[in-house]
Motif scaffolding. Structure first.
Motif, PDB file in Angstrom:
ATOM      1  N   PHE A 253      24.561  46.785  25.499  1.00  0.00           N
ATOM      2  CA  PHE A 253      23.944  45.474  25.682  1.00  0.00           C
ATOM      3  C   PHE A 253      23.205  45.013  24.436  1.00  0.00           C
ATOM      4  CE2 PHE A 253      24.634  46.619  30.158  1.00  0.00           C
ATOM      5  CZ  PHE A 253      25.427  45.521  30.482  1.00  0.00           C
ATOM      6  N   ARG A 254      22.861  45.953  23.541  1.00  0.00           N
ATOM      7  CA  ARG A 254      22.157  45.578  22.320  1.00  0.00           C
ATOM      8  C   ARG A 254      23.110  45.298  21.152  1.00  0.00           C
ATOM      9  NH1 ARG A 254      17.006  45.849  21.256  1.00  0.00           N
ATOM     10  NH2 ARG A 254      17.429  46.590  19.152  1.00  0.00           N
ATOM     11  N   VAL A 255      24.417  45.464  21.381  1.00  0.00           N
ATOM     12  CA  VAL A 255      25.374  45.176  20.297  1.00  0.00           C
ATOM     13  C   VAL A 255      25.173  43.735  19.836  1.00  0.00           C
ATOM     14  CG1 VAL A 255      27.828  44.674  19.942  1.00  0.00           C
ATOM     15  CG2 VAL A 255      27.127  46.875  20.862  1.00  0.00           C
ATOM     16  N   LYS A 256      24.987  43.553  18.510  1.00  0.00           N
ATOM     17  CA  LYS A 256      24.620  42.218  18.011  1.00  0.00           C
ATOM     18  C   LYS A 256      25.794  41.245  18.067  1.00  0.00           C
ATOM     19  CE  LYS A 256      20.611  42.747  15.073  1.00  0.00           C
ATOM     20  NZ  LYS A 256      20.501  44.193  14.757  1.00  0.00           N
ATOM     21  N   ASP A 257      26.927  41.668  17.543  1.00  0.00           N
ATOM     22  CA  ASP A 257      28.094  40.779  17.550  1.00  0.00           C
ATOM     23  C   ASP A 257      29.230  41.530  18.226  1.00  0.00           C
ATOM     24  OD1 ASP A 257      30.268  39.179  17.122  1.00  0.00           O
ATOM     25  OD2 ASP A 257      29.669  38.599  15.092  1.00  0.00           O
ATOM     26  N   TRP A 258      29.407  41.224  19.514  1.00  0.00           N
ATOM     27  CA  TRP A 258      30.403  41.958  20.317  1.00  0.00           C
ATOM     28  C   TRP A 258      31.782  41.917  19.653  1.00  0.00           C
ATOM     29  CZ3 TRP A 258      34.920  40.367  22.638  1.00  0.00           C
ATOM     30  CH2 TRP A 258      35.476  41.238  23.587  1.00  0.00           C
ATOM     31  N   ALA A 259      32.158  40.772  19.104  1.00  0.00           N
ATOM     32  CA  ALA A 259      33.510  40.641  18.542  1.00  0.00           C
ATOM     33  C   ALA A 259      33.688  41.550  17.330  1.00  0.00           C
ATOM     34  CB  ALA A 259      33.785  39.186  18.169  1.00  0.00           C
ATOM     35  N   LYS A 260      32.627  41.765  16.568  1.00  0.00           N
ATOM     36  CA  LYS A 260      32.744  42.642  15.399  1.00  0.00           C
ATOM     37  C   LYS A 260      32.852  44.107  15.807  1.00  0.00           C
ATOM     38  CE  LYS A 260      30.915  40.684  11.248  1.00  0.00           C
ATOM     39  NZ  LYS A 260      29.976  40.884  10.167  1.00  0.00           N
ATOM     40  N   SER A 261      32.290  44.434  16.964  1.00  0.00           N
ATOM     41  CA  SER A 261      32.246  45.838  17.389  1.00  0.00           C
ATOM     42  C   SER A 261      33.345  46.209  18.367  1.00  0.00           C
ATOM     43  CB  SER A 261      30.904  46.129  18.072  1.00  0.00           C
ATOM     44  OG  SER A 261      29.849  45.822  17.215  1.00  0.00           O
ATOM     45  N   SER A 262      34.110  45.217  18.827  1.00  0.00           N
ATOM     46  CA  SER A 262      35.018  45.494  19.949  1.00  0.00           C
ATOM     47  C   SER A 262      36.465  45.170  19.611  1.00  0.00           C
ATOM     48  CB  SER A 262      34.620  44.636  21.159  1.00  0.00           C
ATOM     49  OG  SER A 262      33.266  44.817  21.462  1.00  0.00           O
ATOM     50  N   LEU A 263      37.354  45.955  20.182  1.00  0.00           N
ATOM     51  CA  LEU A 263      38.755  45.566  20.183  1.00  0.00           C
ATOM     52  C   LEU A 263      39.214  45.497  21.630  1.00  0.00           C
ATOM     53  CD1 LEU A 263      40.287  48.475  20.723  1.00  0.00           C
ATOM     54  CD2 LEU A 263      39.920  48.744  18.285  1.00  0.00           C
ATOM     55  N   VAL A 264      40.233  44.682  21.860  1.00  0.00           N
ATOM     56  CA  VAL A 264      40.742  44.515  23.213  1.00  0.00           C
ATOM     57  C   VAL A 264      42.125  45.148  23.271  1.00  0.00           C
ATOM     58  CG1 VAL A 264      41.398  42.858  25.007  1.00  0.00           C
ATOM     59  CG2 VAL A 264      39.429  42.383  23.542  1.00  0.00           C
ATOM     60  N   MET A 265      42.303  46.021  24.256  1.00  0.00           N
ATOM     61  CA  MET A 265      43.590  46.700  24.418  1.00  0.00           C
ATOM     62  C   MET A 265      44.387  45.966  25.495  1.00  0.00           C
ATOM     63  SD  MET A 265      42.016  50.536  24.293  1.00  0.00           S
ATOM     64  CE  MET A 265      43.578  51.407  24.347  1.00  0.00           C
ATOM     65  N   LEU A 266      45.451  45.332  25.061  1.00  0.00           N
ATOM     66  CA  LEU A 266      46.314  44.585  25.984  1.00  0.00           C
ATOM     67  C   LEU A 266      47.534  45.443  26.286  1.00  0.00           C
ATOM     68  CD1 LEU A 266      47.361  42.111  27.505  1.00  0.00           C
ATOM     69  CD2 LEU A 266      48.135  41.167  25.329  1.00  0.00           C
ATOM     70  N   PHE A 267      47.611  45.906  27.530  1.00  0.00           N
ATOM     71  CA  PHE A 267      48.691  46.791  27.965  1.00  0.00           C
ATOM     72  C   PHE A 267      49.670  45.962  28.784  1.00  0.00           C
ATOM     73  CE2 PHE A 267      50.486  50.031  30.798  1.00  0.00           C
ATOM     74  CZ  PHE A 267      50.807  51.027  29.898  1.00  0.00           C
ATOM     75  N   MET A 268      50.965  46.034  28.463  1.00  0.00           N
ATOM     76  CA  MET A 268      51.965  45.189  29.142  1.00  0.00           C
ATOM     77  C   MET A 268      53.175  46.034  29.513  1.00  0.00           C
ATOM     78  SD  MET A 268      51.872  42.034  26.402  1.00  0.00           S
ATOM     79  CE  MET A 268      51.865  43.055  24.937  1.00  0.00           C
ATOM     80  N   GLN A 269      53.769  45.742  30.667  1.00  0.00           N
ATOM     81  CA  GLN A 269      54.916  46.542  31.119  1.00  0.00           C
ATOM     82  C   GLN A 269      56.074  45.667  31.591  1.00  0.00           C
ATOM     83  OE1 GLN A 269      52.888  49.019  34.138  1.00  0.00           O
ATOM     84  NE2 GLN A 269      53.426  50.754  32.833  1.00  0.00           N
ATOM     85  N   THR A 270      57.291  46.179  31.391  1.00  0.00           N
ATOM     86  CA  THR A 270      58.468  45.465  31.891  1.00  0.00           C
ATOM     87  C   THR A 270      58.700  45.730  33.381  1.00  0.00           C
ATOM     88  OG1 THR A 270      59.801  47.336  31.167  1.00  0.00           O
ATOM     89  CG2 THR A 270      59.712  45.459  29.688  1.00  0.00           C
TER      90      THR A 270
END
Ligand code: SF4
Length: 398
Positions: A253-270
């Motif tokens: 919750f104290r992370v200053k810039d979430w976008a700088k510290s985070s990556l989003v894992m997009l998992f997709m299936q056929t």
């Protein structure tokens, strides 16, 4: 037309994905995605590099990571830089901020004499509706826009639409999980928004996604990752996870810039799974699960990869939207609902995108897609749409 080309640069996020691949999928390396971005000299304006001088000037990508919230650097090949721009040069008129609310056959009930289209301003209630006469109509409002309209029209002006409108809606079998680093100073916001893809098994892909620095408000759309067969179990697991490691939550919750510290894992299936869209009692579109092949909110493979990434980044995994509480799967790529078939009993449109039951009426957007591609569908959508357009005779030959 979209000038998709391979992402030429990997940054901190992609290196984390490489580490994950070494652990989880030995022998499989993340590959650069093909993205619709101009990779010319960074930040420098260049005369149209794509359409022999007919298109607009472009500027080279600066790898700021903000593609999903809108490119401010004139580098992303959005439709207003290609299809719409060129169509305007050829005389097409674009009516922005207008929502189509009705389409009625004019004269003949099958639309062979044209249609009357009713528009209302989408940004104000103060201006009146307007009407247009059209020889033909193409629905291309995206799945949520097109299906909402088609479902309304089937109840009224277009009763001969296939009974399959709203059925076979697909989620691309997706899962969206963010991982935020709690220690270290890697900058996850550098790079293009969707930069690398890893084939994790024969029917699954994992993509690395990011937001640009400053897009910290996205933090509010993620909740602690918790799985379980019902909402109470998941709430219990969220609570126990919090009490097991409150320091991790405090750091999150104290992370200053979430976008700088985070990556989003997009998992997709056929793998196939469907839901159905219908109109509710008050005319609002709603989803329902019909049949056994329903999408799941908690894909074990995706969760296992996220837990590994948590360890690699010394971070915290969170799940998108209300998924952990409501158990409703989230997707970035809703598809289907006006699918292709050989007749109105098997599809809403034919193989050339023509709507069964009406003349000069097509559907050309994600709602025509009849399977989970397991990857981002934009190139598939544009390719099938171009094929449909190629079936329409030129004016000179009509
Ligand atoms: S990373 Fe995306 S938003 Fe940033 S300049 Fe490149 S295309 Fe534009």
């Amino acid at each position: 037309m979209l000038s998709a080309s391979p992402n030429p640069k990997f940054f901190d996020g992609e290196h984390a994905l490489k580490s994950l691949a070494q652990e989880a999928t030995p022998g499989a390396e993340p590959a650069p995605t093909h993205v619709a971005v101009y990779f010319g000299p960074e930040g420098e304006e260049t005369p149209d590099p794509y359409f022999e001088g007919q298109g607009p000037a472009r500027s080279g990508c600066t790898f700021c990571g903000a593609c999903m919230t809108g490119c401010r650097h004139n580098a992303k090949n959005t439709l207003d830089k290609n299809y719409l721009y060129l169509a305007q040069q050829l005389g097409a008129e674009i009516l922005a901020e207008q929502e189509v609310v009705a389409v009625e056959p004019a004269g003949s009930p099958d639309g062979s004499q044209g249609y009357e289209v009713t528009l209302r301003p989408s940004t104000t209630w103060l201006k009146p509706k307007t009407k247009l006469q059209a020889k033909g109509v193409i629905f291309a409002g995206g799945v949520l826009g097109t299906l909402n309209l088609l479902l309304q029209l089937k109840r009224g002006a277009l009763p001969n639409l296939s009974p399959l409108v709203g059925q076979q809606v697909r989620t691309n079998n997706e899962s969206l999980i963010s991982v935020t680093q709690l220690e270290g100073d890697a900058d996850m916001s550098q790079g293009v928004a969707i930069s690398a893809i890893l084939e994790t098994d024969a029917h699954s892909h994992l993509e690395l996604c990011r937001y640009g620095a400053g897009s910290g408000a996205w933090k509010l759309s993620f909740l602690p990752l918790a799985e379980g067969s019902n909402g109470w179990i998941r709430l219990w697991r969220m609570a126990t996870d919090f009490f097991r490691d409150p320091v991790a939550y405090w750091k999150y919750f104290r992370v200053k810039d979430w976008a700088k510290s985070s990556l989003v894992m997009l998992f997709m299936q056929t793998l196939d799974s469907t839901v159905t869209f219908t109109l509710g009692r008050f005319g609002r579109m709603q989803s329902a699960v019909v049949g056994k092949d329903k999408p799941t909110a908690f894909i074990p493979e995706a969760i296992s990869l996220a837990r590994r990434m948590e360890r690699i980044l010394k971070g915290k995994a969170m799940m998108f939207g209300l998924t952990p509480i409501a158990g409703i799967p989230g997707t970035a790529h809703i598809l289907g609902g006006a699918v292709m078939g050989k007749d109105p009993q098997t599809g809403v449109i034919d193989k050339d995108n023509r709507v069964f039951g009406y003349e000069n009426m097509l559907v050309c957007d994600g709602s025509m897609i009849s399977a989970n591609p397991g990857v981002n569908p934009s190139l598939t959508i544009t390719a099938i749409s171009e094929r449909a357009m190629s079936r329409i005779p030129d004016k000179a030959n009509r």
